[in-house]
Design an enzyme around this catalytic site. Sequence first.
Site, short mmCIF file in Angstrom:
data_model
loop_
_atom_site.label_atom_id
_atom_site.label_comp_id
_atom_site.label_asym_id
_atom_site.label_seq_id
_atom_site.Cartn_x
_atom_site.Cartn_y
_atom_site.Cartn_z
N THR A 10 -3.68 -0.91 3.88
CA THR A 10 -2.24 -0.72 3.68
C THR A 10 -1.94 -0.88 2.20
O THR A 10 -2.35 -1.86 1.58
CB THR A 10 -1.42 -1.76 4.47
OG1 THR A 10 -1.80 -1.74 5.84
CG2 THR A 10 0.07 -1.44 4.36
N ALA A 11 -1.24 0.09 1.62
CA ALA A 11 -0.82 0.03 0.23
C ALA A 11 0.63 0.50 0.14
O ALA A 11 1.04 1.40 0.87
CB ALA A 11 -1.71 0.91 -0.66
#
Length: 204
Positions: A10-11
């Site tokens: 997740t970014a």
Amino acid sequence: MSEEYNVGATAVGIRAKDGVVLAAEKRITYGFYSLSSSGKKVFIVNDRMAIASAGVIADMQTLAKILRVNAKMYELDAKRKPSVAAMAKLLSIIMFNRRWMPFIAEVLVGGYDEEGPHVFVLDPVGSLIEDDYAALGTGAKMAIGILDSGYKKDIDVVEARKLAINAIRAALERDPVSGGGIDLVIITPTETREEEVKVSAVLT
């Protein structure tokens, strides 16, 4: 890519009125197999630009190195730093040229230049979009809900940092292949700094 080898991550990236915040969690996984909880998915390119990625860690590292080298070469040749848009477009071309055997990475390019703060979103084949905020990876569905509800046009980097942490935290709590804490890069006209938030602090 088969589900067995699907890469979790997740970014998030947020454009504030006075800078940019990029953040990503630290877990390295293949499918539901966790290799490490100390991976790095946020990379400084130069003193006013960085990227955050979701995908295969080797591809993320390679793209970061390519961008660093090209940014430095441009600076040496032109005697000035490249714009964020120029570096995002270059990365888009590099990724598009590899579309038949693509880098397995989604990328956020963020930075601050003469035109102000920018966040660009790239998929593995080089599609390029500029936006106020974005979330990538397997935890993006959880993170984008937090960003949607918390973002405002006049947000500053202090608020954007808190929002980015909350967005990643939502993924850490619900996405089984995201975890390990949070790396951040905060970019303003005067500084570019890295920060790490430990998982114990994130989940309290």
